[in-house]
Design a protein around this motif. Structure first.
Motif, PDB file in Angstrom:
ATOM      1  N   GLU A   1       0.821  -1.208   0.000  1.00 31.38           N
ATOM      2  CA  GLU A   1       0.000   0.000   0.000  1.00 31.38           C
ATOM      3  C   GLU A   1       0.863   1.269   0.000  1.00 31.38           C
ATOM      4  OE1 GLU A   1      -3.922  -1.640   2.420  1.00 31.38           O
ATOM      5  OE2 GLU A   1      -2.146  -1.051   3.590  1.00 31.38           O
ATOM      6  N   CYS A   2       2.175   1.092  -0.212  1.00 33.51           N
ATOM      7  CA  CYS A   2       3.113   2.210  -0.160  1.00 33.51           C
ATOM      8  C   CYS A   2       3.737   2.483  -1.528  1.00 33.51           C
ATOM      9  CB  CYS A   2       4.242   1.920   0.830  1.00 33.51           C
ATOM     10  SG  CYS A   2       3.695   1.664   2.520  1.00 33.51           S
ATOM     11  N   MET A   3       4.059   3.757  -1.746  1.00 30.39           N
ATOM     12  CA  MET A   3       4.755   4.224  -2.944  1.00 30.39           C
ATOM     13  C   MET A   3       5.989   4.986  -2.498  1.00 30.39           C
ATOM     14  SD  MET A   3       3.288   6.974  -5.762  1.00 30.39           S
ATOM     15  CE  MET A   3       2.091   5.840  -6.471  1.00 30.39           C
ATOM     16  N   ALA A   4       7.103   4.830  -3.243  1.00 32.67           N
ATOM     17  CA  ALA A   4       8.329   5.530  -2.860  1.00 32.67           C
ATOM     18  C   ALA A   4       9.081   6.021  -4.086  1.00 32.67           C
ATOM     19  CB  ALA A   4       9.235   4.621  -2.031  1.00 32.67           C
ATOM     20  N   PHE A   5       9.887   7.087  -3.856  1.00 32.81           N
ATOM     21  CA  PHE A   5      10.685   7.717  -4.903  1.00 32.81           C
ATOM     22  C   PHE A   5      12.122   7.851  -4.422  1.00 32.81           C
ATOM     23  CE2 PHE A   5       6.362   9.243  -5.240  1.00 32.81           C
ATOM     24  CZ  PHE A   5       6.091   9.281  -6.607  1.00 32.81           C
ATOM     25  N   GLY A   6      13.094   7.633  -5.328  1.00 32.86           N
ATOM     26  CA  GLY A   6      14.484   7.820  -4.945  1.00 32.86           C
ATOM     27  C   GLY A   6      15.401   7.922  -6.149  1.00 32.86           C
ATOM     28  N   ASP A   7      16.662   8.282  -5.890  1.00 31.77           N
ATOM     29  CA  ASP A   7      17.605   8.461  -6.994  1.00 31.77           C
ATOM     30  C   ASP A   7      19.020   7.972  -6.703  1.00 31.77           C
ATOM     31  OD1 ASP A   7      18.264  10.625  -5.183  1.00 31.77           O
ATOM     32  OD2 ASP A   7      19.287  11.614  -6.851  1.00 31.77           O
ATOM     33  N   GLN A   8      19.275   7.512  -5.465  1.00 28.81           N
ATOM     34  CA  GLN A   8      20.637   7.120  -5.095  1.00 28.81           C
ATOM     35  C   GLN A   8      20.640   5.770  -4.387  1.00 28.81           C
ATOM     36  OE1 GLN A   8      23.631   8.560  -5.677  1.00 28.81           O
ATOM     37  NE2 GLN A   8      22.777  10.277  -6.841  1.00 28.81           N
ATOM     38  N   TYR A   9      21.845   5.268  -4.119  1.00 28.04           N
ATOM     39  CA  TYR A   9      21.959   3.946  -3.501  1.00 28.04           C
ATOM     40  C   TYR A   9      21.489   3.938  -2.050  1.00 28.04           C
ATOM     41  CZ  TYR A   9      24.131   2.323  -7.717  1.00 28.04           C
ATOM     42  OH  TYR A   9      24.341   1.983  -9.026  1.00 28.04           O
ATOM     43  N   ASN A  10      21.384   5.102  -1.437  1.00 31.97           N
ATOM     44  CA  ASN A  10      20.812   5.132  -0.089  1.00 31.97           C
ATOM     45  C   ASN A  10      19.289   5.010  -0.119  1.00 31.97           C
ATOM     46  OD1 ASN A  10      20.491   7.705  -1.223  1.00 31.97           O
ATOM     47  ND2 ASN A  10      20.744   8.770   0.732  1.00 31.97           N
ATOM     48  N   ASP A  11      18.701   4.931  -1.326  1.00 32.51           N
ATOM     49  CA  ASP A  11      17.256   4.751  -1.469  1.00 32.51           C
ATOM     50  C   ASP A  11      16.869   3.320  -1.814  1.00 32.51           C
ATOM     51  OD1 ASP A  11      16.609   7.571  -1.159  1.00 32.51           O
ATOM     52  OD2 ASP A  11      17.403   7.867  -3.178  1.00 32.51           O
ATOM     53  N   VAL A  12      17.845   2.471  -2.104  1.00 34.87           N
ATOM     54  CA  VAL A  12      17.557   1.157  -2.671  1.00 34.87           C
ATOM     55  C   VAL A  12      16.626   0.337  -1.787  1.00 34.87           C
ATOM     56  CG1 VAL A  12      18.594  -1.094  -3.175  1.00 34.87           C
ATOM     57  CG2 VAL A  12      19.584   0.978  -4.148  1.00 34.87           C
ATOM     58  N   GLU A  13      16.930   0.231  -0.494  1.00 31.75           N
ATOM     59  CA  GLU A  13      16.107  -0.603   0.395  1.00 31.75           C
ATOM     60  C   GLU A  13      14.665  -0.093   0.463  1.00 31.75           C
ATOM     61  OE1 GLU A  13      20.378  -1.029   1.746  1.00 31.75           O
ATOM     62  OE2 GLU A  13      19.068   0.648   1.226  1.00 31.75           O
ATOM     63  N   MET A  14      14.498   1.205   0.448  1.00 30.40           N
ATOM     64  CA  MET A  14      13.150   1.783   0.468  1.00 30.40           C
ATOM     65  C   MET A  14      12.409   1.464  -0.829  1.00 30.40           C
ATOM     66  SD  MET A  14      12.017   5.736   1.155  1.00 30.40           S
ATOM     67  CE  MET A  14      12.816   6.438  -0.310  1.00 30.40           C
ATOM     68  N   LEU A  15      13.089   1.588  -1.967  1.00 32.07           N
ATOM     69  CA  LEU A  15      12.463   1.290  -3.250  1.00 32.07           C
ATOM     70  C   LEU A  15      12.069  -0.188  -3.339  1.00 32.07           C
ATOM     71  CD1 LEU A  15      14.828   3.309  -5.630  1.00 32.07           C
ATOM     72  CD2 LEU A  15      12.533   3.974  -4.873  1.00 32.07           C
ATOM     73  N   GLN A  16      12.901  -1.049  -2.784  1.00 34.16           N
ATOM     74  CA  GLN A  16      12.608  -2.478  -2.821  1.00 34.16           C
ATOM     75  C   GLN A  16      11.493  -2.866  -1.851  1.00 34.16           C
ATOM     76  OE1 GLN A  16      16.770  -3.808  -2.103  1.00 34.16           O
ATOM     77  NE2 GLN A  16      16.500  -5.025  -3.955  1.00 34.16           N
ATOM     78  N   PHE A  17      11.355  -2.123  -0.781  1.00 34.06           N
ATOM     79  CA  PHE A  17      10.407  -2.498   0.277  1.00 34.06           C
ATOM     80  C   PHE A  17       8.963  -2.240  -0.105  1.00 34.06           C
ATOM     81  CE2 PHE A  17       8.082  -1.189   4.188  1.00 34.06           C
ATOM     82  CZ  PHE A  17       8.033  -2.439   4.803  1.00 34.06           C
ATOM     83  N   VAL A  18       8.707  -1.178  -0.835  1.00 35.25           N
ATOM     84  CA  VAL A  18       7.322  -0.775  -1.107  1.00 35.25           C
ATOM     85  C   VAL A  18       6.748  -1.520  -2.312  1.00 35.25           C
ATOM     86  CG1 VAL A  18       7.735   1.502  -0.134  1.00 35.25           C
ATOM     87  CG2 VAL A  18       8.006   1.163  -2.599  1.00 35.25           C
ATOM     88  N   GLY A  19       5.422  -1.428  -2.445  1.00 39.36           N
ATOM     89  CA  GLY A  19       4.760  -2.090  -3.557  1.00 39.36           C
ATOM     90  C   GLY A  19       4.965  -1.403  -4.881  1.00 39.36           C
ATOM     91  N   THR A  20       5.042  -0.074  -4.874  1.00 42.43           N
ATOM     92  CA  THR A  20       5.198   0.703  -6.102  1.00 42.43           C
ATOM     93  C   THR A  20       6.324   1.700  -5.901  1.00 42.43           C
ATOM     94  OG1 THR A  20       2.810   0.564  -6.523  1.00 42.43           O
ATOM     95  CG2 THR A  20       4.051   2.198  -7.782  1.00 42.43           C
TER      96      THR A  20
END
Length: 264
Positions: A211-230
């Protein structure tokens, strides 16, 4: 249905070195919160700095700061992690030996820098508007330390990438070493990242990852991008980031606009 949106700031929601929200971003985020969708600012920045960026929204949003080292929701600390003092000392000694990087040591109450480079001090104090203390020797800062960040504003990203690989060889078995923007390298406590902090937050809010959406641009965002559904990687993201995301976008605002159009 999306119930939470989390976004990185620099290079993602804030483009071109911006230090404040655009009127459009502010309006979109406000409209999302009015529809009952949680918004999370998820950044390598300090909590005080994030609060200033989102001053118009106050506690209508949640904050993941220092690359996941602290997560705060409506003034309550949901999670916090710190770096071992001996490891801090060894990292700072190694950086001092190299000599070409400026250092920021972050506690929850302030960040600490030395007065070695006028442009760097100006960037931290007057451009980013961090809550800052200037010290004679960064190695003398007392803990608990949330994060160490180093910066080279003069020699270009290739120098940063090369030195990051050296630091990873030395310390990756003990601590996470990631790029955060083109000129920054961050040291983050083991097990600490934006995704782990977001997991603790959504557990508190009774929201599922899908039920979550996330945005990122660097390697410190990878875990967040992988964790969410979109998830969305920015089109100008670091090489390979799009591999970890569902989609690629030029604009967080455009996606938020589309999301709002689907809501009743």
């Amino acid at each position: 249905m999306i119930k939470l949106v989390a976004s990185d700031l620099d290079g993602t929601l804030l483009q071109g070195g911006a230090q404040s929200l655009s009127p459009r971003s502010e309006d979109l985020i406000r409209r999302l919160t009015e529809k009952g969708i949680h918004f999370v600012a998820a950044s390598g920045r300090q909590y005080d700095n994030e609060r200033r960026v989102f001053a118009a929204l106050h506690d209508d949003i949640s904050y993941i700061a220092e690359n996941g080292s602290v997560c705060i929701h409506q003034g309550e600390v949901i999670s916090r992690s710190t770096i071992d003092p001996d490891l801090c000392r060894r990292i700072l000694e190694e950086i001092k030996r190299e000599g070409n990087f400026e250092v920021v040591v972050s506690r929850e109450d302030s960040c600490f820098i030395e007065n070695n480079d006028e442009a760097f001090v100006n960037h931290i104090v007057n451009v980013m508007h961090n809550t800052t203390q200037i010290v004679d020797d960064i190695r003398e800062v007392d803990g608990p330390i949330l994060k160490i960040a180093i910066c080279n504003m003069n020699d270009g990203p290739h120098i940063v990438d090369k030195y990051q690989k050296h630091l990873q060889d030395m310390f990756s078995s003990e601590i996470k070493v990631v790029t955060s923007g083109n000129i920054w390298i961050d040291f983050i406590a083991p097990g600490t990242n934006k995704g782990a902090a977001l997991e603790k937050l959504i557990n508190r809010l009774d929201i599922k990852p899908e039920e979550c959406m996330a945005f990122g641009d660097q390697y410190n965002d990878v875990e967040m991008l992988q964790f969410v559904g979109t998830s969305y990687a920015m089109s100008n993201a670091a090489p390979g980031i799009s591999y970890y995301s569902t989609y690629v976008t030029d604009s967080v605002d455009d996606v938020l606009e589309d999301l709002l159009a689907t809501l009743p």
